[in-house]
Design an enzyme around this catalytic site. Sequence first.
Site, PDB file in Angstrom:
ATOM      1  N   CYS A   1       0.856  -1.201   0.000  1.00 52.70           N
ATOM      2  CA  CYS A   1       0.000   0.000   0.000  1.00 52.70           C
ATOM      3  C   CYS A   1       0.894   1.255   0.000  1.00 52.70           C
ATOM      4  CB  CYS A   1      -0.959  -0.016   1.179  1.00 52.70           C
ATOM      5  SG  CYS A   1      -2.046  -1.454   1.222  1.00 52.70           S
TER       6      CYS A   1
ATOM      7  N   ASP B   1      -8.514  -0.903  -7.524  1.00 54.90           N
ATOM      8  CA  ASP B   1      -7.737  -0.058  -6.610  1.00 54.90           C
ATOM      9  C   ASP B   1      -7.868   1.403  -7.008  1.00 54.90           C
ATOM     10  OD1 ASP B   1      -5.930   1.104  -4.893  1.00 54.90           O
ATOM     11  OD2 ASP B   1      -4.337  -0.350  -5.258  1.00 54.90           O
TER      12      ASP B   1
ATOM     13  N   HIS C   1      -7.212  -3.460  -3.366  1.00 49.98           N
ATOM     14  CA  HIS C   1      -6.171  -2.734  -2.637  1.00 49.98           C
ATOM     15  C   HIS C   1      -6.032  -3.350  -1.235  1.00 49.98           C
ATOM     16  CE1 HIS C   1      -3.607   0.595  -1.470  1.00 49.98           C
ATOM     17  NE2 HIS C   1      -4.319   0.711  -0.355  1.00 49.98           N
TER      18      HIS C   1
END
Length: 246
Positions: free
Chosen positions: A129, A184, A216
């Site tokens: 991330c 995402d 995500h």
Amino acid sequence: MTMLDIPTPDGTADAYLAFPADGAPHPAVLLYMDAFGLRPHLKSMADRLAEAGYTVLVPNVFYRHGRAPVVELPEFINPAERPEIIQQLGPAARTLTPEGAMRDAAVYLDWLAASPLTTDGPVGVTGYCMGAGLALRTAGTHPDRVAAAAGFHGAYLATDAPDSPHLLAERITAELYFGHADHDSTNPAEQIARLDKALATAGVRHRTEVYEGAHHGFTQADTAMYGAEATDRHWAALLELLGRTL
């Protein structure tokens, strides 16, 4: 496996260190956390890398805000049911600027280089991330020290901002791998294309893949975004990259 404190120019970073049981020197890996931070699941990921033969440092990059966990987390994180967790993480995230993050990166790399548990030579970096952007920045800021960098379900890697991580591409000498999630909102197709173009133009050895059906956060087994198939694919790609470069 141990928790430790690392002095930095801005304070003291708490960090987790995982290493093979033989206590011998092994290649170093710097693992950058996602926004939920240093917690049992990330420690288990570091442990898995240690079992594969690496000495792994996982710093709490939000240490300026507080020691990990910087917010109270449930055992299973579902932001849809607990949106306040994301809101609570905002102040911690704002303590980390690109400049501060790269001051920290130099300290983490120095610590790894000085450790008797690491071999001489460049390190590998992996990030998740927000950590994928930190991995990319670290490769571009410390090109003489990073041989490989990987990022998974990365966020905001190639934005219009003047300090977007992809703008460091021309400084990178490491080999890169990115595993993107195709669901995402923080990393849309145009940003993936912009990152690829920047890396290709700079002549950076890299491979990027978009994981179909992945969300995500897909590597984080303690969250609602987890995807087992995509996570297995991530492990295969990461271990192959590290094995070849370190």
